[in-house]
Design an enzyme around this catalytic site. Structure first.
Site, PDB file in Angstrom:
ATOM      1  N   CYS A   8       0.854  -1.182   0.000  1.00 42.03           N
ATOM      2  CA  CYS A   8       0.000   0.000   0.000  1.00 42.03           C
ATOM      3  C   CYS A   8       0.895   1.239   0.000  1.00 42.03           C
ATOM      4  O   CYS A   8       1.928   1.221   0.641  1.00 42.03           O
ATOM      5  CB  CYS A   8      -0.897   0.010   1.237  1.00 42.03           C
ATOM      6  SG  CYS A   8      -2.569  -0.519   0.848  1.00 42.03           S
ATOM      7  N   PRO A   9       0.569   2.286  -0.754  1.00 47.31           N
ATOM      8  CA  PRO A   9      -0.729   2.547  -1.379  1.00 47.31           C
ATOM      9  C   PRO A   9      -0.849   2.079  -2.839  1.00 47.31           C
ATOM     10  O   PRO A   9      -1.808   2.476  -3.497  1.00 47.31           O
ATOM     11  CB  PRO A   9      -0.820   4.077  -1.313  1.00 47.31           C
ATOM     12  CG  PRO A   9       0.601   4.511  -1.490  1.00 47.31           C
ATOM     13  CD  PRO A   9       1.450   3.457  -0.821  1.00 47.31           C
TER      14      PRO A   9
END
Lengths: 368, 70
Positions: free
Chosen positions: B11-12
């Site tokens: 992530c992201p």
């Protein structure tokens, strides 16, 4: 801007530390004059903590860290109630120190809403269940600043006959802790004392049994030697900090309001999290969509800003913050800003002026 | 309906992929993101809430379905 982790040493603490290094080096259990001097200093330190926290002297014990005090509260509180039950009820947003202690035995977790506020109905049901030995509630979230309904939670615990432990590390020295709790812990380096001093308060009538092997001393408590000079400095700085707490809370809360408002207005796709009103005066957390938390931390560090993050890429566990997860808010691109007595409005304004450009730069690199 | 393979991405990145590719489906259609980063289970629903898209849940482990609403 990471006061929630540790605050620079308060000048009063530095002064007291130097003096106590000269006067408080001896073992307070010894019968020669340097030992008696250390004993007097130790007793005066306990008395100063008791006065600052509004409790009895014999309710205070000092531990090698806030974490040690928190874990002693949980494990000792559970041990003291072993005949009544074996389950610890705790909020989903406790400090990891408490969660790791909870993992030693049976526990029941109570959730929070999207602002990070305890679900009081679920709390009521959980503490009323059979077999509950102890309940644990952080007074205010160390990650998002939301102040918890301690008085109401304590009321449900009292009805159920369950002692309540409050982790007050973010509150002591800044905001009053509501009454009704049975055990409380705090950490000196959060208010400007030296690191390595934790405070545990166990109210009279609460059964607490040390989870650790004991020594030869007459009263069960903390094993091993106390870092007396650090404890003296911690007590002196707490007294000084409490004297300025109200004025500081007003000043820092206004700066936090400014950060909450400017970040939301100047950074697109940002989520400022936590309760905007029922919050700690000095702490604010926000998450920037599409931004790598680690990149953001390093970019801010290059500009001279020390902040913390709940994003998984910044954690040793590589998991997102359990607090942000419990709230169901964005965990990546997360920044926690927490202010202290040395933080100026000028610094906050400079932070607010560089942040939008840094976020835009990281997003541009990601092709957005 | 499209499926985005973001397995192994931190992530992201899965959320960035979702934001870029959701424009490739019609309003009312779905995008399924495959992601095994532990933050995805939290951040994909949070993205849907922030960007006013509909989170349809996780049909199987490491898969997250989103319906385009706008």
């Amino acid at each position: 801007m990471d006061a929630a982790s540790a605050v620079p040493l308060h000048p009063v603490a530095a002064e007291a530390l130097t003096a106590a290094l000269a006067d408080g080096w001896a073992d307070p259990a010894r019968l020669y004059s340097a030992g008696r001097q250390a004993q007097q200093l130790r007793d005066a330190t306990h008395a100063a903590f008791a006065e600052a926290l509004g409790v009895r002297v014999d309710e205070v014990s000092l531990w090698p860290s806030g974490t040690a005090a928190a874990q002693a509260a949980v494990l000792g509180g559970l041990a003291g109630r072993a005949r009544r039950g074996d389950t610890l009820v705790h909020s989903a947003i406790e400090h990891s120190a408490v969660l790791h202690a909870a993992a030693k035995g049976k526990s029941a977790e109570v959730g929070v809403d999207q602002l990070g506020r305890l679900d009081l109905d679920a709390w009521d049901r959980a503490v009323s269940a059979p077999g509950v030995a102890l309940a644990s509630l952080i007074t205010a979230s160390h990650e998002v600043g939301t102040v918890q309904p301690v008085a109401a939670a304590a009321g449900y615990c009292a009805e159920a006959g369950v002692p309540l432990y409050v982790d007050a590390a973010q509150s002591v020295g800044r905001v009053p802790v509501p009454p009704g709790w049975s055990l409380l812990s705090a950490s000196a380096h959060k208010w400007g004392g030296p690191p390595g001093v934790g405070v545990l308060v166990v109210r009279k009538g609460v059964r607490w049994i040390s989870p650790y092997p004991q020594d030869d001393l007459y009263r069960p408590g903390v094993p091993g030697a106390l870092d007396l000079p650090a404890a003296v400095a911690a007590a002196a700085s707490l007294r000084a900090v409490l004297g300025e707490a109200q004025a500081e809370a007003v000043r820092l809360s206004a700066l936090v309001d400014r950060i909450r408002e400017r970040v939301a207005a100047t950074v697109p796709d940002v989520e400022v999290v936590g309760d905007p009103v029922e919050r700690l005066p000095h702490l604010v957390t926000f998450s920037c969509l599409y931004v790598d938390g680690e990149a953001l931390l390093h970019a801010l560090d290059r500009q001279g800003f020390a902040v913390s993050s709940g994003s998984s890429c910044t954690a040793s566990t590589l998991r997102p913050s359990h607090v942000l997860e419990a709230m169901g808010v964005l965990s990546h691109g997360n920044v926690r800003v927490s202010l202290h007595r040395g933080t100026t409005a000028t610094e906050v304004d400079r932070f607010l002026s560089v942040l939008p450009g840094i976020v835009a730069g990281i997003r541009a690199e990601a092709g957005l | 309906m499209i499926e985005l393979d973001c397995l192994g991405q931190k992530c992201p990145l899965p959320v960035i992929a979702l934001a870029k590719r959701i424009r490739d489906v019609e309003v009312g259609e779905t995008v399924t993101v495959l992601a095994d980063d532990p933050a995805a289970a939290n951040d994909i629903p949070a993205w849907c809430r922030m960007k006013k898209q509909e989170y349809l849940g996780s049909p199987r482990p490491h898969a997250f379905a989103v319906r385009r609403l706008s």
